[in-house]
Structure formats: structure tokens, C-alpha cells
Design an enzyme around this catalytic site. Structure first.
Site: not given
Length: 157
Positions: A115, A134
Site C-alpha cells: 500500500d 483498492d
């Protein structure tokens, strides 16, 4: 071959390319961060060993299994109902599948998901760090909700 038939493959492959390329670039952020809009949006490197918002930390095999099952169910739904689905439903399911596969690749080969996008709201709340996979999953879910509400695609599915 019709463009409509090729569309899911194109959306899924583009989502995977964008996701994996940006994660590869994010590896350079391991000891740095980059401010994009002041301190509101930053690029930072985070190894996410759980699911969204940190749920199921260090439960790699449960997350791998659940993700594979979800991807398979979405692919089966898309294939089985393709001819009756609207363009909106096809794109939304393709985005979800592409994003899910992107994070699955990370989890399988790295043991964690990379991330790197950090967002801080105006009141100082820091949203959990996320990635393009995401974004694709969330965007696909929002579009799918719109499709469910405004089309008849999912009647009887």
C-alpha cells in the site's frame, strides 16, 4: 471479436498493469515519503499483512482462500450472465476482479500487499493507506451498487 466481449479482459488487464506497476514503483518509497498535496496526500510505503483497515492481520492463507473464492464467484457470475448484463455491470465486475487479482498477486508472492497512498482528511483523520487495486475494487463496488439500483441486471441472479 466484438469490443463488448473483449471489454472485461481489457479492464482486468489494465487494472493489473496499473496496480502492479505502481506497487513496483512504490518499493522505492521504503525509507521515504513524497508529499503530493501538502500533507493531505502522500506516497508512503506500507506492508499490509491483513485485509482492508488491517482486519485479519497475518492471516495470509485465509485471505488467499477467500480472495480466490470471491474472484471465482465474480468470474462465474460475469460469464453466466454476460449477455444480459449492462455495460455498467460488466465494467464494475471487471474492476472488482482486476483489483482483487492485483492484491492476490501481492499476497501470494510477497506475503503482504503493498500500500502506498496516504490521505489525511481536513479534520486530521488519517485514512488507512491504500493502493490502486483498492481503488479499483471500491470503484467497482460503487458502480455495481448503481447498476443494482438502476438496472434490471441482477433480477433473478
Amino acid at each position: 471479436m466484438s469490443r463488448r466481449i473483449m471489454l472485461p479482459g481489457i479492464v482486468i488487464v489494465l487494472a493489473l498493469i496499473i496496480d502492479q506497476f505502481t506497487k513496483f514503483k512504490a518499493l522505492n518509497l521504503k525509507n521515504n515519503s513524497i508529499d503530493l498535496i501538502g500533507k493531505k496526500i502522500q506516497l508512503v510505503y506500507v506492508e499490509n499483512r491483513g485485509a482492508a483497515f488491517g482486519f485479519f492481520q497475518n492471516k495470509k492463507f485465509i485471505l488467499l482462500f477467500a480472495t480466490i473464492i470471491i474472484i471465482l464467484l465474480l468470474v462465474i457470475t460475469l460469464i453466466k450472465n454476460y449477455s444480459k448484463f449492462s455495460l455498467l455491470s460488466i465494467i464494475s465486475l471487471s474492476l472488482i476482479i482486476g483489483g482483487a487479482i492485483g492484491n492476490l498477486i501481492d499476497r501470494f508472492f510477497r506475503g503482504y500487499v503493498v500500500d502506498f497512498i496516504s490521505y489525511t482528511f481536513f479534520n486530521g483523520y488519517e485514512f488507512p493507506v491504500f493502493n490502486f487495486a483498492d481503488i479499483f475494487v471500491v470503484s467497482g463496488c460503487i458502480l455495481l451498487i448503481i447498476a443494482i439500483i438502476f438496472t434490471k441486471d441482477f433480477e433473478g441472479v
